[in-house]
Motif scaffolding. Structure first.
Motif, PDB file in Angstrom:
ATOM      1  N   GLU A  11       0.688  -1.214  -0.158  1.00 26.29           N
ATOM      2  CA  GLU A  11      -0.037  -0.156  -0.239  1.00 26.29           C
ATOM      3  C   GLU A  11       0.856   1.597  -0.079  1.00 26.29           C
ATOM      4  OE1 GLU A  11      -2.731  -0.396   3.133  1.00 26.29           O
ATOM      5  OE2 GLU A  11      -4.085  -2.029   2.138  1.00 26.29           O
ATOM      6  N   GLY A  12       1.823   0.964   0.722  1.00 30.13           N
ATOM      7  CA  GLY A  12       2.638   2.505   0.816  1.00 30.13           C
ATOM      8  C   GLY A  12       3.322   2.665  -0.647  1.00 30.13           C
ATOM      9  N   ALA A  14       2.170   1.537  -3.633  1.00 30.95           N
ATOM     10  CA  ALA A  14       0.751   2.122  -4.454  1.00 30.95           C
ATOM     11  C   ALA A  14       1.255   4.047  -3.817  1.00 30.95           C
ATOM     12  CB  ALA A  14      -0.431   1.534  -4.407  1.00 30.95           C
ATOM     13  N   LYS A  15       1.364   4.179  -2.718  1.00 23.73           N
ATOM     14  CA  LYS A  15       0.320   5.766  -2.169  1.00 23.73           C
ATOM     15  C   LYS A  15       1.338   6.541  -2.831  1.00 23.73           C
ATOM     16  CE  LYS A  15      -2.439   4.145   1.560  1.00 23.73           C
ATOM     17  NZ  LYS A  15      -2.976   4.629   2.757  1.00 23.73           N
ATOM     18  N   ILE A  16       2.864   5.673  -2.320  1.00 23.98           N
ATOM     19  CA  ILE A  16       3.513   6.924  -3.129  1.00 23.98           C
ATOM     20  C   ILE A  16       4.010   7.143  -4.217  1.00 23.98           C
ATOM     21  CG2 ILE A  16       6.391   6.918  -3.422  1.00 23.98           C
ATOM     22  CD1 ILE A  16       6.492   5.559  -0.249  1.00 23.98           C
ATOM     23  N   GLU A  17       3.720   6.342  -5.746  1.00 19.24           N
ATOM     24  CA  GLU A  17       4.014   6.236  -6.599  1.00 19.24           C
ATOM     25  C   GLU A  17       2.822   6.979  -7.731  1.00 19.24           C
ATOM     26  OE1 GLU A  17       4.511   1.622  -8.270  1.00 19.24           O
ATOM     27  OE2 GLU A  17       5.651   2.090  -7.242  1.00 19.24           O
ATOM     28  N   ALA A  18       2.154   6.810  -6.665  1.00 19.41           N
ATOM     29  CA  ALA A  18       0.617   7.918  -7.170  1.00 19.41           C
ATOM     30  C   ALA A  18       0.573   9.498  -6.394  1.00 19.41           C
ATOM     31  CB  ALA A  18      -1.250   7.452  -6.400  1.00 19.41           C
ATOM     32  N   VAL A  19       1.696   9.856  -5.594  1.00 20.47           N
ATOM     33  CA  VAL A  19       1.802  11.719  -5.020  1.00 20.47           C
ATOM     34  C   VAL A  19       1.928  11.907  -6.482  1.00 20.47           C
ATOM     35  CG1 VAL A  19       3.378  12.831  -4.382  1.00 20.47           C
ATOM     36  CG2 VAL A  19       2.403  10.559  -3.073  1.00 20.47           C
ATOM     37  N   GLU A  24       1.403  16.255  -1.101  1.00 20.02           N
ATOM     38  CA  GLU A  24       0.671  14.613  -0.743  1.00 20.02           C
ATOM     39  C   GLU A  24       1.647  13.736  -0.148  1.00 20.02           C
ATOM     40  OE1 GLU A  24      -1.078  13.380  -4.223  1.00 20.02           O
ATOM     41  OE2 GLU A  24      -0.999  15.005  -5.053  1.00 20.02           O
ATOM     42  N   GLU A  27       2.537  14.036   3.569  1.00 16.88           N
ATOM     43  CA  GLU A  27       1.119  13.610   4.352  1.00 16.88           C
ATOM     44  C   GLU A  27       1.278  11.963   3.759  1.00 16.88           C
ATOM     45  OE1 GLU A  27      -2.376  14.872   2.076  1.00 16.88           O
ATOM     46  OE2 GLU A  27      -1.937  17.252   2.653  1.00 16.88           O
ATOM     47  N   ILE A  28       1.768  11.600   3.017  1.00 16.74           N
ATOM     48  CA  ILE A  28       2.064   9.818   3.162  1.00 16.74           C
ATOM     49  C   ILE A  28       2.601   9.714   4.118  1.00 16.74           C
ATOM     50  CG2 ILE A  28       2.526   8.138   1.492  1.00 16.74           C
ATOM     51  CD1 ILE A  28      -0.347   9.108   0.890  1.00 16.74           C
TER      52      ILE A  28
END
Length: 81
Positions: A11-12, A14-19, A24, A27-28
């Motif tokens: 999940e981490g 994926a979230k980092i790649e979507a920043v 943002e 925040e992540i």
């Protein structure tokens, strides 16, 4: 706990790649590595584990933290460009 760690890593990443902005990204970073972050929560669970499992899980949590920190730093550099 190992499953939680693997899920957190996936999940981490994926979230980092979507920043798309530094805000943002911060925040992540707080969500993952901050005082109330998910990785910190896993670290707090280590003392509750069986004594024989603690070294292995501690090492795994630290490796996950290092991987996430590296990804955060790479994304920060990419956003700066």
């Amino acid at each position: 706990m190992k499953e939680k760690l693997e899920q957190l890593l996936a999940e981490g990443k994926a979230k980092i790649e979507a920043v798309r902005s530094e805000t943002e990204l911060q925040e992540i970073k707080a969500l993952l590595l901050g005082k109330q972050g998910t990785l910190t929560g896993l670290l707090k669970e280590l003392p509750k584990l069986d004594v024989s499992l603690r070294p292995e899980m501690g090492k795994a949590v630290n490796q996950a933290k290092a991987q996430l920190t590296e990804l955060l730093n790479k994304m920060k550099e990419a956003l700066a460009r």
